[in-house]
Write an enzyme that holds these catalytic residues in place. Sequence first.
Site, PDB file in Angstrom:
ATOM      1  N   CYS A 126       0.851  -1.188   0.000  1.00  0.00           N
ATOM      2  CA  CYS A 126       0.000   0.000   0.000  1.00  0.00           C
ATOM      3  C   CYS A 126       0.890   1.242   0.000  1.00  0.00           C
ATOM      4  O   CYS A 126       2.095   1.166  -0.036  1.00  0.00           O
ATOM      5  CB  CYS A 126      -0.903   0.024   1.226  1.00  0.00           C
ATOM      6  SG  CYS A 126      -1.968  -1.420   1.364  1.00  0.00           S
ATOM      7  N   GLY A 127       0.281   2.395   0.062  1.00  0.00           N
ATOM      8  CA  GLY A 127       1.053   3.624   0.134  1.00  0.00           C
ATOM      9  C   GLY A 127       0.583   4.624  -0.882  1.00  0.00           C
ATOM     10  O   GLY A 127      -0.570   4.632  -1.287  1.00  0.00           O
TER      11      GLY A 127
END
Length: 295
Positions: A126-127
Amino acid sequence: MGRVTERRRVIRIRDGVQTTTRPDTLVAEEPMEIRLGGKPLAITMRTPGDDFALAAGFLVSEGVLASADELAHIVYCAGAVGSEGTPLAVAEGGVNTYNVVDVRLAHGVPVPDITLERNVYTTSSCGLCGKASLDAVRTTARWALDTSDDTPVRIDPATLSVLPDRLRAAQRVFDRTGGLHAAALFSTDGELLDIREDVGRHNAVDKIVGRALQQGLLPLSSSVLMVSGRASFELAQKAVMAGIPVLAAVSAPSSLAVDLAAETGLTLVGFLRGASMNVYAGEHRIALPAPAGRA
């Protein structure tokens, strides 16, 4: 610590009929919290083992570490506390979980502000997304990959073609469980330099990069990273941050992984299966013969 595999009861059914009940060997999966200077930074689900290398490699991919002299030490912390607030590691009858590690940076190495977004571009796949992710890697990477046509790093397709089988042959825990990803580091002539297994392929890469940092080998500028499965943006990011010029995968890359490879000069090879493969970026490192009829 003997925690890489665990045994669980399994009922075997064949053709709709129960045949046996027996124990089965499974790969272990446990959470590990990474702390930086005593403050919580990230939690990852991993296969226990090489935990210090995993933490160090994670911090390389986040742009915090780039050399062994920037790392003071890594220690296990108590994963819980006793009834009186005493750490379980020293509480009477308590046992350290070995699931919390604390990383201390060397004096003078800047500590990122982990109270905000921690400057983390990818954690557990994610990010940040899109251009923000690409910009973050490009501006934080410590080493620039050689994008010139006369790069000294060249690899023959025949050498690439044997890497998946060499990776698979070295997967010891996979043979017992069938449930692990792997990442392997090879020289450009196909010599196996290191291999790590984990339930998460991003963790396997971090373990390889972390071991290289601990041994003072970064950047890994004359090596090939081979991964089981697909090539995500996160894996391409970790290769770039470690100075690895070639990333190969047995399955497909993501579109953002290809974009990152094109922007940074990373050679990205996907669907590497025998003599067949797709080169998505960085073809200047692939030693192809000149087309027939061309001088």
